[in-house]
Design an enzyme around this catalytic site. Structure first.
Site, PDB file in Angstrom:
ATOM      1  N   SER A  40       0.875  -1.073   0.065  1.00 16.69           N
ATOM      2  CA  SER A  40      -0.023  -0.165   0.057  1.00 16.69           C
ATOM      3  C   SER A  40       0.923   1.349  -0.022  1.00 16.69           C
ATOM      4  O   SER A  40       1.853   1.459   0.725  1.00 16.69           O
ATOM      5  CB  SER A  40      -0.941   0.072   1.475  1.00 16.69           C
ATOM      6  OG  SER A  40      -1.680  -1.189   1.433  1.00 16.69           O
TER       7      SER A  40
ATOM      8  N   HIS B  46      -5.095  -2.813  -3.867  1.00 17.27           N
ATOM      9  CA  HIS B  46      -3.894  -3.824  -4.260  1.00 17.27           C
ATOM     10  C   HIS B  46      -4.490  -4.129  -5.689  1.00 17.27           C
ATOM     11  O   HIS B  46      -5.466  -4.969  -5.468  1.00 17.27           O
ATOM     12  CB  HIS B  46      -3.809  -5.153  -3.292  1.00 17.27           C
ATOM     13  CG  HIS B  46      -3.212  -4.670  -2.012  1.00 17.27           C
ATOM     14  ND1 HIS B  46      -1.829  -4.710  -1.861  1.00 17.27           N
ATOM     15  CD2 HIS B  46      -3.821  -4.434  -0.955  1.00 17.27           C
ATOM     16  CE1 HIS B  46      -1.659  -4.450  -0.683  1.00 17.27           C
ATOM     17  NE2 HIS B  46      -2.679  -4.170  -0.031  1.00 17.27           N
TER      18      HIS B  46
ATOM     19  N   HIS C 186      -2.390 -11.725   0.670  1.00 17.68           N
ATOM     20  CA  HIS C 186      -2.460 -11.716   2.070  1.00 17.68           C
ATOM     21  C   HIS C 186      -2.840 -12.991   2.791  1.00 17.68           C
ATOM     22  O   HIS C 186      -3.813 -13.324   2.284  1.00 17.68           O
ATOM     23  CB  HIS C 186      -2.743 -10.462   2.653  1.00 17.68           C
ATOM     24  CG  HIS C 186      -2.374  -8.971   2.226  1.00 17.68           C
ATOM     25  ND1 HIS C 186      -2.818  -8.660   1.106  1.00 17.68           N
ATOM     26  CD2 HIS C 186      -1.322  -8.463   2.906  1.00 17.68           C
ATOM     27  CE1 HIS C 186      -2.210  -7.535   1.124  1.00 17.68           C
ATOM     28  NE2 HIS C 186      -1.358  -7.356   2.080  1.00 17.68           N
TER      29      HIS C 186
ATOM     30  N   TYR D 240      -4.356 -12.994   5.754  1.00 20.40           N
ATOM     31  CA  TYR D 240      -5.600 -12.668   6.352  1.00 20.40           C
ATOM     32  C   TYR D 240      -6.761 -12.621   5.253  1.00 20.40           C
ATOM     33  O   TYR D 240      -7.832 -12.935   5.501  1.00 20.40           O
ATOM     34  CB  TYR D 240      -5.561 -11.157   6.931  1.00 20.40           C
ATOM     35  CG  TYR D 240      -5.056 -10.293   6.097  1.00 20.40           C
ATOM     36  CD1 TYR D 240      -6.279  -9.609   5.162  1.00 20.40           C
ATOM     37  CD2 TYR D 240      -4.069  -9.415   6.186  1.00 20.40           C
ATOM     38  CE1 TYR D 240      -6.120  -8.745   4.260  1.00 20.40           C
ATOM     39  CE2 TYR D 240      -4.004  -8.177   5.194  1.00 20.40           C
ATOM     40  CZ  TYR D 240      -4.888  -8.139   4.450  1.00 20.40           C
ATOM     41  OH  TYR D 240      -4.767  -6.814   3.470  1.00 20.40           O
ATOM     42  N   GLU D 241      -6.426 -12.814   3.916  1.00 17.57           N
ATOM     43  CA  GLU D 241      -7.345 -12.969   3.042  1.00 17.57           C
ATOM     44  C   GLU D 241      -7.981 -14.319   3.040  1.00 17.57           C
ATOM     45  O   GLU D 241      -8.986 -14.698   2.215  1.00 17.57           O
ATOM     46  CB  GLU D 241      -7.048 -12.744   1.597  1.00 17.57           C
ATOM     47  CG  GLU D 241      -6.632 -10.981   1.543  1.00 17.57           C
ATOM     48  CD  GLU D 241      -6.064 -10.685   0.130  1.00 17.57           C
ATOM     49  OE1 GLU D 241      -6.764 -10.419  -0.799  1.00 17.57           O
ATOM     50  OE2 GLU D 241      -4.637 -10.824   0.107  1.00 17.57           O
TER      51      GLU D 241
ATOM     52  N   ALA E 210       2.893  -1.112   3.947  1.00 17.50           N
ATOM     53  CA  ALA E 210       2.431  -0.202   5.016  1.00 17.50           C
ATOM     54  C   ALA E 210       2.608  -0.757   6.198  1.00 17.50           C
ATOM     55  O   ALA E 210       1.859  -2.027   6.270  1.00 17.50           O
ATOM     56  CB  ALA E 210       1.095   0.392   4.313  1.00 17.50           C
TER      57      ALA E 210
ATOM     58  N   MET F  92       1.080  -6.791   8.482  1.00 20.14           N
ATOM     59  CA  MET F  92       0.121  -8.174   8.022  1.00 20.14           C
ATOM     60  C   MET F  92       1.123  -8.761   6.868  1.00 20.14           C
ATOM     61  O   MET F  92       0.348  -9.493   6.192  1.00 20.14           O
ATOM     62  CB  MET F  92      -1.136  -8.096   7.868  1.00 20.14           C
ATOM     63  CG  MET F  92      -1.592  -7.070   9.023  1.00 20.14           C
ATOM     64  SD  MET F  92      -3.645  -6.818   8.706  1.00 20.14           S
ATOM     65  CE  MET F  92      -4.018  -5.696  10.242  1.00 20.14           C
ATOM     66  N   SER F  93       2.249  -8.408   6.459  1.00 19.17           N
ATOM     67  CA  SER F  93       2.727  -8.864   5.155  1.00 19.17           C
ATOM     68  C   SER F  93       4.212  -9.338   5.380  1.00 19.17           C
ATOM     69  O   SER F  93       4.923  -9.247   6.432  1.00 19.17           O
ATOM     70  CB  SER F  93       2.366  -8.257   4.059  1.00 19.17           C
ATOM     71  OG  SER F  93       3.258  -7.163   4.135  1.00 19.17           O
TER      72      SER F  93
ATOM     73  N   HIS G  45      -8.781   1.118   7.841  1.00 16.81           N
ATOM     74  CA  HIS G  45      -7.985   0.786   6.587  1.00 16.81           C
ATOM     75  C   HIS G  45      -8.021   1.951   5.418  1.00 16.81           C
ATOM     76  O   HIS G  45      -6.972   2.245   4.880  1.00 16.81           O
ATOM     77  CB  HIS G  45      -8.770  -0.480   6.021  1.00 16.81           C
ATOM     78  CG  HIS G  45      -7.742  -0.809   4.725  1.00 16.81           C
ATOM     79  ND1 HIS G  45      -6.540  -1.277   4.748  1.00 16.81           N
ATOM     80  CD2 HIS G  45      -8.307  -1.058   3.429  1.00 16.81           C
ATOM     81  CE1 HIS G  45      -6.077  -1.404   3.679  1.00 16.81           C
ATOM     82  NE2 HIS G  45      -7.102  -1.515   2.719  1.00 16.81           N
TER      83      HIS G  45
HETATM   84  N1  HPA Z   1      -1.278  -2.560  12.264  1.00 16.49           N
HETATM   85  C1  HPA Z   1      -0.942  -3.760  11.527  1.00 16.49           C
HETATM   86  N2  HPA Z   1      -0.980  -3.596  10.069  1.00 16.49           N
HETATM   87  C2  HPA Z   1      -1.030  -2.404   9.537  1.00 16.49           C
HETATM   88  C3  HPA Z   1      -1.002  -1.358  10.485  1.00 16.49           C
HETATM   89  C4  HPA Z   1      -1.282  -1.574  11.835  1.00 16.49           C
HETATM   90  O1  HPA Z   1      -1.450  -0.566  12.616  1.00 16.49           O
HETATM   91  N3  HPA Z   1      -1.255  -0.388   9.618  1.00 16.49           N
HETATM   92  C5  HPA Z   1      -0.871  -0.711   8.244  1.00 16.49           C
HETATM   93  N4  HPA Z   1      -0.745  -2.163   8.176  1.00 16.49           N
END
Ligand code: HPA
Length: 278
Positions: free
Chosen positions: A34, A65, A87, A89-90, A117, A214-215, A250
């Site tokens: 991101s 994405h 990801h 989490y998907e 990000a 998360m990646s 998000h």
């Molecule tokens: N936590 C987890 N993943 C993220 C965050 C966060 O604060 N910001 C961007 N991705």
């Protein structure tokens, strides 16, 4: 979600699509997280291959994405740029999340720059800052190397130095030239998709984490297993939970990442330029 066929044959077919798409044989690949999307505007003579045309590539489902692989030159250096990643989490398996990295290695990529990000855990970090990863903490609850070990690869991979110091040095130089607010630190990866609680963030700070996301970690581990050199950069899109009075969303993360993205093009182009002519 239907399990994808990620056999060696699928992998070879995907690498074959890349070889047919262009004569370029880049050694460097960049995965855009991101906020790093504007880098694509700087890729010249680009050949775009939608993930839908690449056997085994999962379709990303998250806003922000897109799903395409771009072959071209950046700062004069041939590159493969992955816009959009799968990801955990998907609901994708670790094998799906890391499949693109295995295809890149098969295609001949030697060096991998991962971007993302992340939330700032270090209280000195502000939204819009950047952090180069010096190390990581894998708190995703899963490891992409679990399961059968392909012949010829080590079973118990040493991770004492995941992130390559030479590539890191190039990133440091690029950050100076691009005049971004720059840090070095430890990235802690979680499975998501929830953001963290303030208590978790306090705990992670004690563990030595500087940023959370998360990646990246699954891709970095698989790349190291295959002998690729790895570098990684986080765009700090927000202060982690409890460090600011705001709730996390998000949309806010994407908005800050988009704002910071003014710098990401210059940062990565300069990195690629230095990579091509160190
Ligand atoms: N936590 C987890 N993943 C993220 C965050 C966060 O604060 N910001 C961007 N991705």
């Amino acid at each position: 979600m239907q399990a994808a066929n990620l056999s060696q044959a699928t992998l070879n077919r995907a690498a074959g699509v890349l070889r047919h798409a262009s004569k370029l044989r880049p050694q460097l690949a960049i995965v855009l997280g991101s906020g790093f999307g504007p880098v694509l505007e700087r890729v010249e003579a680009a050949k775009e291959i939608p993930y839908a045309k690449l056997p085994g590539f999962p379709q990303p489902t998250v806003q922000g994405h897109a799903g395409k692989l771009v072959l071209g030159t950046l700062g004069g250096a041939p590159v493969a740029v992955l816009s959009g990643r799968a990801h955990y989490y998907e609901g994708h398996s670790m094998a799906e999340v890391t499949f693109a990295v295995r295809v890149l290695a098969e295609f001949g990529i030697r060096d991998l720059l991962l971007t993302n990000a992340a939330g700032g855990v270090n209280h000195r970090f502000r939204p819009g800052d950047f952090m180069r990863l010096t190390d990581h903490i894998n708190f995703m609850g899963a490891n992409p190397l679990r399961g059968p070990c392909p012949p010829g690869l080590t079973r118990f991979l040493d991770l004492s130095q995941v992130y390559d110091p030479a590539l890191g040095g190039l990133l440091d130089k690029a950050a100076k030239a691009a005049r971004v607010r720059w840090h070095r630190g430890v990235y802690l990866a979680l499975s998501g998709p929830t953001y963290e609680t303030p208590a978790e963030i306090r705990a992670f700070a004690h563990w030595g984490a500087d940023a959370v996301g998360m990646s990246t970690v699954p891709e970095a581990i698989v790349a190291r297993h295959l002998g690729l050199r790895v570098a990684a950069v986080s765009c700090i899109s927000n202060q982690a939970a409890g460090l600011s009075p705001h709730a996390l969303s998000h949309d806010d993360v994407l908005a800050t990442a988009k704002d910071a993205s003014r710098h990401t093009g210059a940062l990565l182009e300069e990195f690629a330029r230095l990579y091509g002519r160190p």
